[in-house]
Design a protein around this motif. Structure first.
Motif, short mmCIF file in Angstrom:
data_model
loop_
_atom_site.label_atom_id
_atom_site.label_comp_id
_atom_site.label_asym_id
_atom_site.label_seq_id
_atom_site.Cartn_x
_atom_site.Cartn_y
_atom_site.Cartn_z
N VAL A 123 0.85 -1.19 0.00
CA VAL A 123 0.00 0.00 0.00
C VAL A 123 0.89 1.24 0.00
CG1 VAL A 123 -1.78 1.27 1.25
CG2 VAL A 123 -1.82 -1.23 1.23
N THR A 124 0.66 2.15 -0.95
CA THR A 124 1.47 3.37 -1.06
C THR A 124 0.66 4.63 -0.79
OG1 THR A 124 1.05 3.45 -3.44
CG2 THR A 124 3.08 2.35 -2.71
N ALA A 125 -0.66 4.56 -0.93
CA ALA A 125 -1.51 5.73 -0.67
C ALA A 125 -2.93 5.28 -0.37
CB ALA A 125 -1.50 6.67 -1.87
N LEU A 126 -3.62 6.10 0.42
CA LEU A 126 -5.04 5.88 0.70
C LEU A 126 -5.79 7.15 0.33
CD1 LEU A 126 -4.78 4.26 4.25
CD2 LEU A 126 -5.20 3.09 2.09
N THR A 127 -6.95 7.00 -0.29
CA THR A 127 -7.81 8.14 -0.58
C THR A 127 -8.98 8.08 0.39
OG1 THR A 127 -7.16 8.08 -2.90
CG2 THR A 127 -9.14 9.32 -2.35
N LEU A 128 -9.06 9.10 1.26
CA LEU A 128 -10.06 9.13 2.32
C LEU A 128 -11.15 10.15 1.99
CD1 LEU A 128 -7.47 9.17 5.23
CD2 LEU A 128 -8.57 7.19 4.18
N GLN A 129 -12.34 9.94 2.53
CA GLN A 129 -13.47 10.82 2.23
C GLN A 129 -13.21 12.26 2.63
OE1 GLN A 129 -16.81 9.01 4.20
NE2 GLN A 129 -17.29 7.72 2.45
N LYS A 130 -12.69 12.49 3.82
CA LYS A 130 -12.54 13.85 4.33
C LYS A 130 -11.26 14.55 3.89
CE LYS A 130 -15.37 13.24 8.44
NZ LYS A 130 -15.41 13.34 9.91
N THR A 131 -10.17 13.81 3.78
CA THR A 131 -8.88 14.46 3.52
C THR A 131 -8.29 14.16 2.15
OG1 THR A 131 -7.74 12.63 4.61
CG2 THR A 131 -8.28 14.56 5.96
N GLY A 132 -8.95 13.34 1.35
CA GLY A 132 -8.45 13.04 0.01
C GLY A 132 -7.29 12.06 0.03
N ARG A 133 -6.44 12.16 -0.97
CA ARG A 133 -5.33 11.21 -1.15
C ARG A 133 -4.21 11.52 -0.17
NH1 ARG A 133 -0.52 10.49 -3.78
NH2 ARG A 133 -0.20 8.44 -4.70
N GLN A 134 -3.77 10.46 0.54
CA GLN A 134 -2.68 10.58 1.51
C GLN A 134 -1.66 9.49 1.21
OE1 GLN A 134 -2.71 12.98 4.03
NE2 GLN A 134 -4.57 13.69 3.00
N GLU A 135 -0.42 9.90 0.90
CA GLU A 135 0.64 8.92 0.72
C GLU A 135 1.00 8.33 2.06
OE1 GLU A 135 3.97 10.12 -1.58
OE2 GLU A 135 2.72 11.00 -3.15
N VAL A 136 1.31 7.03 2.10
CA VAL A 136 1.60 6.34 3.35
C VAL A 136 2.86 5.50 3.23
CG1 VAL A 136 -0.81 6.26 4.08
CG2 VAL A 136 0.11 4.39 2.73
N GLU A 137 3.53 5.31 4.35
CA GLU A 137 4.68 4.41 4.43
C GLU A 137 4.34 3.18 5.27
OE1 GLU A 137 8.23 6.34 5.68
OE2 GLU A 137 8.00 7.96 4.25
N LEU A 138 3.45 3.37 6.24
CA LEU A 138 3.06 2.29 7.14
C LEU A 138 1.56 2.41 7.40
CD1 LEU A 138 3.85 0.00 9.15
CD2 LEU A 138 4.10 1.80 10.87
N VAL A 139 0.86 1.31 7.29
CA VAL A 139 -0.59 1.31 7.52
C VAL A 139 -0.91 0.33 8.64
CG1 VAL A 139 -2.85 0.87 6.51
CG2 VAL A 139 -1.04 1.86 5.11
N LEU A 140 -1.55 0.83 9.69
CA LEU A 140 -2.02 -0.02 10.78
C LEU A 140 -3.54 0.01 10.76
CD1 LEU A 140 0.33 1.22 13.64
CD2 LEU A 140 0.62 -0.77 12.17
N ASP A 141 -4.15 -1.14 10.58
CA ASP A 141 -5.61 -1.22 10.55
C ASP A 141 -6.10 -1.54 11.95
OD1 ASP A 141 -8.28 -1.67 10.12
OD2 ASP A 141 -7.99 -2.95 8.38
N CYS A 142 -6.59 -0.53 12.65
CA CYS A 142 -7.07 -0.69 14.04
C CYS A 142 -8.59 -0.69 14.10
CB CYS A 142 -6.50 0.44 14.90
SG CYS A 142 -4.71 0.43 14.96
N THR A 143 -9.23 -1.23 13.07
CA THR A 143 -10.69 -1.22 13.02
C THR A 143 -11.29 -2.53 13.51
OG1 THR A 143 -10.67 -1.91 10.70
CG2 THR A 143 -10.74 0.46 11.14
N GLY A 144 -10.49 -3.37 14.14
CA GLY A 144 -10.99 -4.62 14.72
C GLY A 144 -11.47 -5.61 13.67
N PHE A 145 -12.55 -6.31 13.99
CA PHE A 145 -13.07 -7.34 13.09
C PHE A 145 -13.59 -6.77 11.78
CE2 PHE A 145 -13.56 -9.59 17.22
CZ PHE A 145 -12.68 -10.62 16.94
#
Length: 59
Positions: A11-33
């Motif tokens: 994963v190199t970038a995420l496009t979010l509803q509120k903030t648009g495209r965000q480049e990422v280096e590390l993604v932690l999914d803390c949304t549980g199940f």
């Protein structure tokens, strides 16, 4: 949410509803199940041997 991946599948970038495209280096999914990121953007899981930093442990 929309995710972008490189040729290796990382994963190199995420496009979010509120903030648009965000480049990422590390993604932690803390949304549980719900797994909102991991279920939308499947990324390769590294093998345990690739993460080994030492051949011995401290007790």
């Amino acid at each position: 949410m929309v995710g972008e991946q490189d040729e290796r599948g990382y994963v190199t970038a995420l496009t979010l509803q509120k903030t648009g495209r965000q480049e990422v280096e590390l993604v932690l999914d803390c949304t549980g199940f719900r797994g909102l990121i991991i279920n939308e953007v499947p990324a390769p899981m590294p093998h345990v041997a690739e993460m080994q930093v030492s051949e011995s442990s401290l007790l």
